[in-house]
Design an enzyme around this catalytic site. Structure first.
Site, PDB file in Angstrom:
ATOM      1  N   ASN A  40       0.840  -1.200   0.000  1.00 37.97           N
ATOM      2  CA  ASN A  40       0.000   0.000   0.000  1.00 37.97           C
ATOM      3  C   ASN A  40       0.875   1.249   0.000  1.00 37.97           C
ATOM      4  O   ASN A  40       1.946   1.300   0.629  1.00 37.97           O
ATOM      5  CB  ASN A  40      -1.001   0.006   1.157  1.00 37.97           C
ATOM      6  CG  ASN A  40      -0.411  -0.213   2.524  1.00 37.97           C
ATOM      7  OD1 ASN A  40       0.598  -0.901   2.682  1.00 37.97           O
ATOM      8  ND2 ASN A  40      -1.024   0.381   3.532  1.00 37.97           N
ATOM      9  N   GLU A  42       0.334   5.225   0.634  1.00 42.26           N
ATOM     10  CA  GLU A  42      -0.612   6.234   1.122  1.00 42.26           C
ATOM     11  C   GLU A  42      -0.227   7.629   0.651  1.00 42.26           C
ATOM     12  O   GLU A  42       0.892   7.869   0.172  1.00 42.26           O
ATOM     13  CB  GLU A  42      -0.685   6.167   2.649  1.00 42.26           C
ATOM     14  CG  GLU A  42      -1.203   4.804   3.105  1.00 42.26           C
ATOM     15  CD  GLU A  42      -1.508   4.735   4.588  1.00 42.26           C
ATOM     16  OE1 GLU A  42      -1.061   5.620   5.361  1.00 42.26           O
ATOM     17  OE2 GLU A  42      -2.212   3.772   4.971  1.00 42.26           O
ATOM     18  N   CYS A  51      -4.130   0.676  -2.562  1.00 44.44           N
ATOM     19  CA  CYS A  51      -3.931  -0.564  -1.797  1.00 44.44           C
ATOM     20  C   CYS A  51      -2.865  -1.453  -2.436  1.00 44.44           C
ATOM     21  O   CYS A  51      -2.612  -1.394  -3.646  1.00 44.44           O
ATOM     22  CB  CYS A  51      -5.225  -1.360  -1.745  1.00 44.44           C
ATOM     23  SG  CYS A  51      -6.544  -0.607  -0.799  1.00 44.44           S
ATOM     24  N   GLU A  53      -2.972  -4.572  -3.183  1.00 45.60           N
ATOM     25  CA  GLU A  53      -3.474  -5.458  -4.243  1.00 45.60           C
ATOM     26  C   GLU A  53      -3.479  -4.746  -5.595  1.00 45.60           C
ATOM     27  O   GLU A  53      -3.109  -5.316  -6.626  1.00 45.60           O
ATOM     28  CB  GLU A  53      -4.894  -5.927  -3.921  1.00 45.60           C
ATOM     29  CG  GLU A  53      -5.009  -6.761  -2.661  1.00 45.60           C
ATOM     30  CD  GLU A  53      -5.267  -5.941  -1.407  1.00 45.60           C
ATOM     31  OE1 GLU A  53      -4.761  -4.800  -1.307  1.00 45.60           O
ATOM     32  OE2 GLU A  53      -5.974  -6.443  -0.529  1.00 45.60           O
ATOM     33  N   CYS A  84     -10.201  -4.926   0.139  1.00 47.48           N
ATOM     34  CA  CYS A  84     -11.339  -4.004   0.218  1.00 47.48           C
ATOM     35  C   CYS A  84     -12.229  -4.187  -1.019  1.00 47.48           C
ATOM     36  O   CYS A  84     -11.865  -4.871  -1.983  1.00 47.48           O
ATOM     37  CB  CYS A  84     -10.846  -2.566   0.336  1.00 47.48           C
ATOM     38  SG  CYS A  84     -10.240  -1.865  -1.226  1.00 47.48           S
ATOM     39  N   CYS A  87     -10.692  -3.173  -4.396  1.00 42.64           N
ATOM     40  CA  CYS A  87      -9.697  -4.150  -4.875  1.00 42.64           C
ATOM     41  C   CYS A  87     -10.359  -5.420  -5.372  1.00 42.64           C
ATOM     42  O   CYS A  87      -9.885  -6.044  -6.326  1.00 42.64           O
ATOM     43  CB  CYS A  87      -8.688  -4.463  -3.774  1.00 42.64           C
ATOM     44  SG  CYS A  87      -7.531  -3.114  -3.514  1.00 42.64           S
TER      45      CYS A  87
END
Ligand code: THU
Length: 127
Positions: A40, A42, A51, A53, A84, A87
């Site tokens: 991830n 940010e 993210c 993924e 999530c 994703c």
């Protein structure tokens, strides 16, 4: 632990998560056996965070990979962290009903098929 889950745990160490401090790694295996990793990343404008993924999927696509067999997702939670919703949509788009392995640093794993976590998906068949 196999190479894919090890790769997800290693990728997690590269997470850029200064805001949530929640580090995630992903490792995506293509049909040639190559592993594409992600973590991830940010951003101070939180909504721009990507993210692990999705980083792994987009890295793989950008390298020319098109067919995928498995993805491992690593986070440090006892109840293993699933992808999530956003994703799951991206994984469905590029990987279809891929095998999904969740793992934590203590070696706990759980394996799913994406269709069981993402039933009745929207995809290009509706367009
Ligand atoms: N995150 C992921 O990278 N993957 C997931 O499956 C769940 C959430 C990240 C996004 C954000 O950087 C942090 O975890 C907290 O939501």
């Amino acid at each position: 632990m196999d190479a894919l889950t090890e790769s997800a745990l290693n990728a997690r160490r590269n997470a850029h998560a200064p805001f949530s401090h929640f580090q995630v790694g992903a490792a995506l295996e293509d049909d040639t056996g190559r592993i594409h990793t992600g973590c991830n990343v940010e951003n101070a404008t939180y909504g721009l965070t990507v993210c692990a993924e999705r980083v792994a999927v987009f890295k793989a696509i950008s390298e020319g990979a098109r067919k995928f067999t498995r993805i491992a997702v690593a986070a440090d939670t006892d109840v293993l962290t699933p992808p999530c919703g956003a994703c799951r949509q991206i994984l469905w788009e590029f990987c279809g009903d891929v095998e999904l392995i969740l793992v934590n640093p203590r070696g706990k794993t759980e394996t799913f098929r994406l269709k069981d976590l993402f039933p009745r998906p929207f995809d290009a068949s509706f367009l």
